[in-house]
Design an enzyme around this catalytic site. Structure first.
Site, PDB file in Angstrom:
ATOM      1  N   ILE A  30      -4.308 -14.275   3.793  1.00  0.00           N
ATOM      2  CA  ILE A  30      -4.863 -14.758   2.518  1.00  0.00           C
ATOM      3  C   ILE A  30      -4.741 -16.277   2.427  1.00  0.00           C
ATOM      4  O   ILE A  30      -5.677 -16.963   2.005  1.00  0.00           O
ATOM      5  CB  ILE A  30      -4.173 -14.055   1.332  1.00  0.00           C
ATOM      6  CG1 ILE A  30      -4.405 -12.529   1.432  1.00  0.00           C
ATOM      7  CG2 ILE A  30      -4.695 -14.590  -0.004  1.00  0.00           C
ATOM      8  CD1 ILE A  30      -3.641 -11.693   0.421  1.00  0.00           C
ATOM      9  N   ASP A  53       3.563 -23.251   7.066  1.00  0.00           N
ATOM     10  CA  ASP A  53       3.746 -21.904   7.617  1.00  0.00           C
ATOM     11  C   ASP A  53       4.886 -21.926   8.627  1.00  0.00           C
ATOM     12  O   ASP A  53       5.206 -22.983   9.176  1.00  0.00           O
ATOM     13  CB  ASP A  53       2.464 -21.400   8.299  1.00  0.00           C
ATOM     14  CG  ASP A  53       2.329 -19.887   8.207  1.00  0.00           C
ATOM     15  OD1 ASP A  53       1.458 -19.414   7.452  1.00  0.00           O
ATOM     16  OD2 ASP A  53       3.116 -19.166   8.876  1.00  0.00           O
ATOM     17  N   SER A 101       4.573  -6.025   3.535  1.00  0.00           N
ATOM     18  CA  SER A 101       4.666  -4.654   4.022  1.00  0.00           C
ATOM     19  C   SER A 101       5.817  -3.876   3.375  1.00  0.00           C
ATOM     20  O   SER A 101       6.994  -4.234   3.515  1.00  0.00           O
ATOM     21  CB  SER A 101       4.795  -4.601   5.547  1.00  0.00           C
ATOM     22  OG  SER A 101       5.203  -3.333   5.961  1.00  0.00           O
ATOM     23  N   SER A 140       2.365  -8.623  -6.272  1.00  0.00           N
ATOM     24  CA  SER A 140       1.866  -7.364  -5.689  1.00  0.00           C
ATOM     25  C   SER A 140       1.739  -6.256  -6.733  1.00  0.00           C
ATOM     26  O   SER A 140       2.629  -6.058  -7.568  1.00  0.00           O
ATOM     27  CB  SER A 140       2.819  -6.905  -4.583  1.00  0.00           C
ATOM     28  OG  SER A 140       2.488  -5.594  -4.176  1.00  0.00           O
ATOM     29  N   TYR A 164      10.244  -4.138  -0.954  1.00  0.00           N
ATOM     30  CA  TYR A 164       9.181  -5.158  -1.020  1.00  0.00           C
ATOM     31  C   TYR A 164       8.662  -5.368  -2.444  1.00  0.00           C
ATOM     32  O   TYR A 164       8.613  -6.500  -2.930  1.00  0.00           O
ATOM     33  CB  TYR A 164       8.053  -4.808  -0.042  1.00  0.00           C
ATOM     34  CG  TYR A 164       6.848  -5.698  -0.158  1.00  0.00           C
ATOM     35  CD1 TYR A 164       6.849  -6.996   0.366  1.00  0.00           C
ATOM     36  CD2 TYR A 164       5.700  -5.258  -0.822  1.00  0.00           C
ATOM     37  CE1 TYR A 164       5.736  -7.815   0.235  1.00  0.00           C
ATOM     38  CE2 TYR A 164       4.588  -6.072  -0.942  1.00  0.00           C
ATOM     39  CZ  TYR A 164       4.613  -7.351  -0.417  1.00  0.00           C
ATOM     40  OH  TYR A 164       3.511  -8.155  -0.554  1.00  0.00           O
ATOM     41  N   LYS A 168       8.826  -8.845  -4.632  1.00  0.00           N
ATOM     42  CA  LYS A 168       7.670  -9.549  -5.203  1.00  0.00           C
ATOM     43  C   LYS A 168       7.792  -9.647  -6.725  1.00  0.00           C
ATOM     44  O   LYS A 168       7.377 -10.632  -7.330  1.00  0.00           O
ATOM     45  CB  LYS A 168       6.356  -8.853  -4.816  1.00  0.00           C
ATOM     46  CG  LYS A 168       6.035  -8.881  -3.345  1.00  0.00           C
ATOM     47  CD  LYS A 168       6.003 -10.286  -2.768  1.00  0.00           C
ATOM     48  CE  LYS A 168       4.739 -11.050  -3.062  1.00  0.00           C
ATOM     49  NZ  LYS A 168       4.693 -12.357  -2.343  1.00  0.00           N
ATOM     50  N   ASN A 193      -4.078  -4.331  -2.814  1.00  0.00           N
ATOM     51  CA  ASN A 193      -4.529  -4.004  -1.444  1.00  0.00           C
ATOM     52  C   ASN A 193      -5.706  -4.847  -0.966  1.00  0.00           C
ATOM     53  O   ASN A 193      -6.842  -4.371  -0.863  1.00  0.00           O
ATOM     54  CB  ASN A 193      -4.836  -2.504  -1.336  1.00  0.00           C
ATOM     55  CG  ASN A 193      -3.562  -1.693  -1.379  1.00  0.00           C
ATOM     56  OD1 ASN A 193      -2.957  -1.545  -2.440  1.00  0.00           O
ATOM     57  ND2 ASN A 193      -3.113  -1.209  -0.233  1.00  0.00           N
ATOM     58  N   ASP A 296       6.208   4.862  -0.242  1.00  0.00           N
ATOM     59  CA  ASP A 296       4.783   4.778  -0.570  1.00  0.00           C
ATOM     60  C   ASP A 296       4.550   5.154  -2.027  1.00  0.00           C
ATOM     61  O   ASP A 296       5.259   5.991  -2.568  1.00  0.00           O
ATOM     62  CB  ASP A 296       4.036   5.799   0.301  1.00  0.00           C
ATOM     63  CG  ASP A 296       2.753   5.240   0.876  1.00  0.00           C
ATOM     64  OD1 ASP A 296       2.563   4.011   0.832  1.00  0.00           O
ATOM     65  OD2 ASP A 296       1.944   6.032   1.386  1.00  0.00           O
TER      66      ASP A 296
HETATM   67  C1  UD2 Z   1       1.220  -2.487  -0.845  1.00  0.00           C
HETATM   68  C2  UD2 Z   1       0.593  -2.979  -2.152  1.00  0.00           C
HETATM   69  C3  UD2 Z   1      -0.376  -4.112  -1.851  1.00  0.00           C
HETATM   70  C4  UD2 Z   1       0.285  -5.215  -1.037  1.00  0.00           C
HETATM   71  C5  UD2 Z   1       0.841  -4.602   0.238  1.00  0.00           C
HETATM   72  C6  UD2 Z   1       1.559  -5.631   1.098  1.00  0.00           C
HETATM   73  C7  UD2 Z   1       0.448  -0.906  -3.464  1.00  0.00           C
HETATM   74  C8  UD2 Z   1      -0.477   0.001  -4.177  1.00  0.00           C
HETATM   75  N1  UD2 Z   1      -0.137  -1.911  -2.797  1.00  0.00           N
HETATM   76  O1  UD2 Z   1       0.191  -1.926  -0.083  1.00  0.00           O
HETATM   77  O2  UD2 Z   1      -0.894  -4.638  -3.065  1.00  0.00           O
HETATM   78  O3  UD2 Z   1       1.291  -5.838  -1.795  1.00  0.00           O
HETATM   79  O4  UD2 Z   1       1.779  -3.567  -0.110  1.00  0.00           O
HETATM   80  O5  UD2 Z   1       1.976  -5.078   2.297  1.00  0.00           O
HETATM   81  O6  UD2 Z   1       1.649  -0.779  -3.525  1.00  0.00           O
HETATM   82  N2  UD2 Z   1      -1.457   4.334   5.652  1.00  0.00           N
HETATM   83  C9  UD2 Z   1      -1.853   5.368   6.519  1.00  0.00           C
HETATM   84  N3  UD2 Z   1      -1.897   5.127   7.846  1.00  0.00           N
HETATM   85  C10 UD2 Z   1      -1.590   3.905   8.390  1.00  0.00           C
HETATM   86  C11 UD2 Z   1      -1.192   2.861   7.521  1.00  0.00           C
HETATM   87  C12 UD2 Z   1      -1.132   3.116   6.158  1.00  0.00           C
HETATM   88  O7  UD2 Z   1      -2.124   6.477   6.068  1.00  0.00           O
HETATM   89  O8  UD2 Z   1      -1.662   3.780   9.619  1.00  0.00           O
HETATM   90  C13 UD2 Z   1      -1.428   4.608   4.220  1.00  0.00           C
HETATM   91  C14 UD2 Z   1      -0.109   4.260   3.571  1.00  0.00           C
HETATM   92  O9  UD2 Z   1       0.808   5.317   3.681  1.00  0.00           O
HETATM   93  C15 UD2 Z   1      -0.577   4.014   2.126  1.00  0.00           C
HETATM   94  C16 UD2 Z   1      -1.981   3.442   2.291  1.00  0.00           C
HETATM   95  O10 UD2 Z   1      -2.391   3.772   3.607  1.00  0.00           O
HETATM   96  O11 UD2 Z   1      -0.650   5.227   1.413  1.00  0.00           O
HETATM   97  C17 UD2 Z   1      -2.025   1.926   2.158  1.00  0.00           C
HETATM   98  O12 UD2 Z   1      -1.003   1.380   2.972  1.00  0.00           O
HETATM   99  P1  UD2 Z   1      -0.910  -0.191   3.276  1.00  0.00           P
HETATM  100  O13 UD2 Z   1       0.296  -0.403   4.123  1.00  0.00           O
HETATM  101  O14 UD2 Z   1      -2.207  -0.704   3.747  1.00  0.00           O
HETATM  102  O15 UD2 Z   1      -0.722  -0.819   1.831  1.00  0.00           O
HETATM  103  P2  UD2 Z   1       0.254  -0.475   0.580  1.00  0.00           P
HETATM  104  O16 UD2 Z   1      -0.463   0.472  -0.312  1.00  0.00           O
HETATM  105  O17 UD2 Z   1       1.628  -0.173   1.022  1.00  0.00           O
END
Ligand code: UD2
Length: 341
Positions: A30, A53, A101, A140, A164, A168, A193, A296
């Site tokens: 970003i 950075d 993450s 976040s 995390y 944030k 996201n 999650d």
């Molecule tokens: C969170 C925050 C997002 C940002 C991010 C930073 C939420 C809703 N969003 O993202 O705003 O701050 O953290 O890292 O909390 N998944 C799979 N398979 C994979 C990878 C991920 O199924 O190989 C799923 C994961 O379990 C989740 C969804 O995809 O349900 C999104 O995961 P992510 O890691 O892309 O993002 P998320 O939601 O943790």
């Protein structure tokens, strides 16, 4: 010092009024888009930009094409003295640097705590000492946690689950504190996201969109954690960049000390997202389903009216258009690798 543009006496630029910007995390996904867009907008104004950075997750190639257009400082925000030095002479800060993450923070909470909380604190201290006017902070949506009630509105009490989101959210509280106590204008943008070009696709901690895209391009079956019916308000990166620029320019009474959702205001399940990506990439296989990831959250959907009202935010790039642009970019970037297979 006054600088008068040749041939145009009206165009007088007051040197002392020139703005100086700092983008933390300028090699990141970003941050690199913010610095690139900022440089485009500021071209010819005399305003200057510094980027910072530590290359822990960011890549120099994300800004290599911009080198010479801004001052780059290699600096880790955990180093308070170096961070304070990077803030000197700065008026406005976009603070995107973080160790992102949810799963990374579950596995190694201390490292992300130090990067995200100590780093943000050091930045605020540097900003305060340097007399910075405004900080726009990348917060976040994970702060909302799993509480009931959709769409998410900023007035909800945060209920973070994993380290995390706690980190944030702590950054948000510090931002608000520095506005209330020291009068440093701070604005918190809760990203939902964000996806798009330059998001790292090949780490175990990659965002799902980037990860699935590269896996499909490589002919690997992506794994969906859980039943795939979890929803996310996936938001294309250009929308987040625009939100940052608008929040930086907004009247202080509209934004200072406040928190705003930055999203599209739509919920897409992971199953649906998988199929849209598979169509775009002509990927014929089915996903593998695995256990739910620790920490999650189930669902995410934003109300974006506060950002609309306060600074005219609109999600100009839709989910579908964002996906098309993202897939096109990864295809170009990884063409050599995927055509030789
Ligand atoms: C969170 C925050 C997002 C940002 C991010 C930073 C939420 C809703 N969003 O993202 O705003 O701050 O953290 O890292 O909390 N998944 C799979 N398979 C994979 C990878 C991920 O199924 O190989 C799923 C994961 O379990 C989740 C969804 O995809 O349900 C999104 O995961 P992510 O890691 O892309 O993002 P998320 O939601 O943790």
């Amino acid at each position: 010092m006054r600088q008068i543009s040749p041939g145009s006496p009206e165009r007088i630029t007051m040197k002392d009024d020139m703005a100086r910007y700092l983008v933390t995390g300028c090699a990141g996904f970003i941050g690199s888009w913010i610095i690139e867009t900022l440089l485009e907008k500021l071209a010819g104004t005399g305003d200057t930009v510094r980027g910072l950075d530590n290359f822990e997750t960011g890549k120099r190639e994300n800004f290599a094409h911009l080198e010479g257009l801004f001052e780059f400082v290699e600096c880790d925000l955990r180093d308070a003295a170096a961070t304070a030095a990077a803030c000197e002479g700065v008026d406005y800060i976009f603070h995107t640097a973080a160790l992102p993450s949810v799963p990374r923070s579950v596995k190694d909470p201390r490292t992300s705590h130090e990067a995200n909380i100590d780093g943000t604190f050091n930045l605020l201290e540097g900003a305060r000492a340097a007399g910075v006017k405004r900080v726009v902070y990348s917060a976040s949506s994970s702060a909302y946690g799993n509480q009931p009630g959709f769409p998410r509105v900023e007035t909800m009490v945060p209920m973070p689950i994993a380290p995390y989101p706690v980190q944030k959210l702590m950054g948000e509280f510090y931002m608000k504190s520095y506005w209330q106590v020291y009068g440093l204008e701070t604005v918190c943008l809760r990203y939902f996201n964000i996806f798009g070009p330059r998001q790292v696709p090949d780490s175990q901690y990659s965002g799902v969109m980037a990860r699935f895209t590269l896996q499909m391009m490589r002919g690997e079956r992506p794994t969906i954690f859980g039943d795939g019916e979890q929803g996310r308000d996936f938001t294309y990166v250009a929308n987040a960049v625009m939100a940052n620029l608008l929040a930086m320019k907004a009247a202080p009474e509209n934004v200072a000390g406040k928190v705003f959702n930055v999203a599209c205001g739509e919920r897409h399940t992971l199953n649906k997202t998988f199929h849209v990506l598979a169509d775009l990439l002509e990927f014929k296989e089915q996903p593998v389903y695995g256990p739910i990831r620790a920490g999650d959250i189930r669902d995410s959907l934003a109300d974006i009216s506060a950002a609309r009202d306060a600074f005219g935010y609109e999600p100009d790039v839709s989910f579908e258009e964002g996906l098309r642009r993202t897939v096109a970019w990864y295809k170009e970037q990884y063409a050599a690798e995927t055509t030789t297979r």
